[in-house]
Structure formats: structure tokens, C-alpha cells
Design an enzyme around this catalytic site. Structure first.
Site, PDB file in Angstrom:
ATOM      1  N   ASP A 232       0.784  -1.145  -0.104  1.00  0.00           N
ATOM      2  CA  ASP A 232      -0.162   0.024   0.037  1.00  0.00           C
ATOM      3  C   ASP A 232       1.067   1.170  -0.010  1.00  0.00           C
ATOM      4  O   ASP A 232       1.299   1.491   1.013  1.00  0.00           O
ATOM      5  CB  ASP A 232      -0.970  -0.122   1.361  1.00  0.00           C
ATOM      6  CG  ASP A 232      -1.946  -1.009   1.147  1.00  0.00           C
ATOM      7  OD1 ASP A 232      -2.362  -1.324   0.328  1.00  0.00           O
ATOM      8  OD2 ASP A 232      -2.109  -1.697   2.570  1.00  0.00           O
ATOM      9  N   LEU A 233       0.865   1.975  -1.271  1.00  0.00           N
ATOM     10  CA  LEU A 233       1.843   2.821  -1.316  1.00  0.00           C
ATOM     11  C   LEU A 233       1.833   4.010  -0.162  1.00  0.00           C
ATOM     12  O   LEU A 233       0.840   4.463   0.040  1.00  0.00           O
ATOM     13  CB  LEU A 233       1.609   3.683  -2.572  1.00  0.00           C
ATOM     14  CG  LEU A 233       2.756   4.772  -3.291  1.00  0.00           C
ATOM     15  CD1 LEU A 233       4.305   4.140  -3.097  1.00  0.00           C
ATOM     16  CD2 LEU A 233       2.338   5.478  -4.385  1.00  0.00           C
ATOM     17  N   ASP A 234       2.863   4.331   0.527  1.00  0.00           N
ATOM     18  CA  ASP A 234       3.115   5.257   1.574  1.00  0.00           C
ATOM     19  C   ASP A 234       2.029   4.954   2.645  1.00  0.00           C
ATOM     20  O   ASP A 234       1.824   6.082   3.454  1.00  0.00           O
ATOM     21  CB  ASP A 234       2.999   6.825   0.871  1.00  0.00           C
ATOM     22  CG  ASP A 234       4.004   7.107  -0.137  1.00  0.00           C
ATOM     23  OD1 ASP A 234       5.009   6.579   0.059  1.00  0.00           O
ATOM     24  OD2 ASP A 234       3.753   7.920  -1.176  1.00  0.00           O
ATOM     25  N   GLU A 235       1.655   4.028   2.862  1.00  0.00           N
ATOM     26  CA  GLU A 235       0.613   3.634   3.880  1.00  0.00           C
ATOM     27  C   GLU A 235       1.137   2.578   5.019  1.00  0.00           C
ATOM     28  O   GLU A 235       0.418   2.081   5.725  1.00  0.00           O
ATOM     29  CB  GLU A 235      -0.895   3.431   3.368  1.00  0.00           C
ATOM     30  CG  GLU A 235      -1.303   4.568   2.535  1.00  0.00           C
ATOM     31  CD  GLU A 235      -2.604   4.258   1.950  1.00  0.00           C
ATOM     32  OE1 GLU A 235      -3.410   3.081   2.697  1.00  0.00           O
ATOM     33  OE2 GLU A 235      -3.161   4.936   1.152  1.00  0.00           O
TER      34      GLU A 235
END
Length: 290
Positions: A232-235
Site C-alpha cells: 500500500d503505497l506510502d501507507e
């Protein structure tokens, strides 16, 4: 490969497990039984998830007790209490591979802190999809690996990265402003041992020139987030965040400068805490024993 330096008689034990009575007693009984003396102990009981977390830094007075013996001795305790755990020498440096693209402030900060002994990490390699910081790597005597990335070569580039991680016995991968999105498969293979840093404007100001976008919207806070890398990109689970206050008098280039300073500081703290086994993942969150 030469053996890693060890701390002698000091060790760190970290653990997490379902919460139940007797956990602390079981750990301390194990330590007493192996000539252990607690130097620092921290614990957290997540009552919402009914999960217990603990970090113990201890030394052992008996010089004949080895890390292997301690691990073997703790095995039955871990099995009885369903404990996920790690136990290692306290002073062993974390073997860290640093990735960077065209912004070098975080890379330079990490290398300087390492050179002055502030960070207990060893950096066997720097990887980049550009050659901009090859001279910096040479100045520190660190092997530099240029691995270009295009849509056609992305799979090959990630395979080369994983090869380096394996060959160099890497413990931690740090994305020090590495501006490439990692594939889901790579994120899974680096789960819990890859840290990323980004500015605090996400998800509001994505893409190019985020500080200009922020300036145009009149933001009052500039900051950064360090987190573990997930698909989950940047999460991923957040390790550390910080902000500085700004006002209308700041030009976009000043926001950039302030943002880079915060990014470097936040990433350094995240790497420091990870290297000292102070960060335990708790689902989508982290427990950080500072």
C-alpha cells in the site's frame, strides 16, 4: 564474509504475544536462570488488541553463556506463551543497504551519522537508479551500485536488488528518497525490513512540485513521515513523524529546505530506533520503545 562484531555480554530481547498473566515473570525467570541482569526494560499492553509487547536490554555475568544458548533456552518460554520474538547481541550493527535517486539530503545525513558513531549501522552498499551520488559513496568508501529502472527493466532491477540483499546479508533497506515504486512482490519480500521517508503533504499534494502546491494552498505545517514499506503505497506502519511551523512569509524554496531538514531528521530517528530493536509492528501500527 567476516563475522559481525558482537557486544560481548549485552543482549536485546524483543517480543510480542497475546496478553496473559505471568508473561513478565516468565521472561525475568528465564533471565535469572541464565545469569541475566536487566539494564533496561520497557513494555506495552495493547488492551484493544489484547496483545503484549516488551523490549529487554540485559547483560549476562556468565562468560560461558552464548547467544545460541540463550536462544535455545528461551524457546520453551516462547512456545508456552505463543511469543513472537528476537534475541541478538546489543552492539551488533544493523547491515543497511541505502537506496537513493536524485535527492541526497537523507543519504548524506545517514552516512555522516554513521561515520560519527551516532547510528549503529553498517552500510555495505548504496543503490541508485542514477549516478549523481556515486562520488559521495566513494568519499565514504562504500560500494555504489547503479541499477537503472525503466518499465522494461523494472523486474530485472528488483531481482538485482534482492540479489544484493541476499549476498550482502542485509538486515535493513532504507529508501532515502528513492523515487521508484517497489512492486508488491518486492514489498512482501522486504516486509518489516524496509523503511521509506516522504514529505507530510501526502495524500493531498501528490506528484511533482509538492512544496509549490503546498505554498499555493498556504499550508502552515511542513513535515515528514518514516514508515515501513508495504504494497500500500506510502501507507505502511508509521515509525516516526515530525513537523515545523511555517507562515505566509516563506517562499516555496524555503519550504523545500525546511522539508528536507525534517525528512533527514525523521528518517535518522526511524533508522536508529529500528537498529536498536525499539520498533515492533502491531498490525498497521507500531510500538516504539524510545
Amino acid at each position: 564474509m567476516s563475522p559481525r562484531p558482537q557486544s560481548g555480554s549485552e543482549f536485546v530481547l524483543t517480543l510480542s504475544c497475546p496478553d496473559r498473566a505471568g508473561l513478565v515473570h516468565a521472561v525475568t525467570t528465564f533471565l535469572v536462570g541464565h545469569s541475566g541482569n536487566i539494564l533496561e526494560s520497557q513494555q506495552f499492553d495493547d488492551r484493544l488488541q489484547n496483545r503484549f509487547f516488551m523490549r529487554v536490554h540485559f547483560d549476562v555475568s556468565d562468560p560461558d553463556i552464548s547467544l545460541s544458548e540463550l536462544r535455545t533456552g528461551f524457546g520453551p518460554v516462547a512456545e508456552a506463551y505463543r511469543i513472537a520474538w528476537q534475541l541478538h547481541h546489543a552492539a551488533t550493527p544493523t547491515r543497511t543497504l541505502i537506496m537513493v535517486s536524485k535527492f541526497g539530503h537523507c543519504l548524506n545525513d545517514l552516512l555522516f551519522r554513521r561515520s560519527t558513531g551516532t547510528l549503529n549501522i553498517e552500510v555495505p552498499a548504496i543503490v541508485s537508479n542514477h549516478r549523481d551520488f556515486e562520488p559521495l559513496a566513494q568519499n565514504y568508501g562504500i560500494p555504489f551500485h547503479h541499477i537503472p529502472v525503466t518499465p522494461q527493466t523494472k523486474g530485472e532491477a528488483e531481482a538485482r536488488l534482492l540479489q544484493l540483499v541476499s549476498e550482502l546479508d542485509i538486515d535493513l533497506v532504507v529508501l532515502a528518497r528513492y523515487m521508484q515504486i517497489l512492486s508488491d512482490d518486492l514489498c512482501k519480500q522486504l516486509d518489516g525490513r524496509a523503511i521509506n521517508i516522504h514529505h507530510s503533504f501526502l495524500p493531498s499534494f501528490k506528484g511533482a512540485r509538492p512544496y509549490v502546491q503546498a505554498h499555493e494552498r498556504g499550508v502552515k505545517l511542513v513535515g515528514a513521515t518514516a514508515h515501513y514499506v508495504t504494497s500500500d503505497l506510502d501507507e505502511g506502519p508509521i515509525i516516526e513523524q515530525d513537523v515545523v511551523r511555517v507562515d505566509h512569509s516563506r517562499a516555496p524554496h524555503e519550504l523545500v529546505t525546511m522539508g528536507r531538514d525534517v525528512e533527514a531528521q525523521v528518517l535518522a530517528r526511524a533508522v536508529e530506533w529500528h537498529s536498536e530493536s525499539r520498533v515492533l509492528v502491531n498490525g498497521n501500527r507500531t510500538v516504539v520503545f524510545r
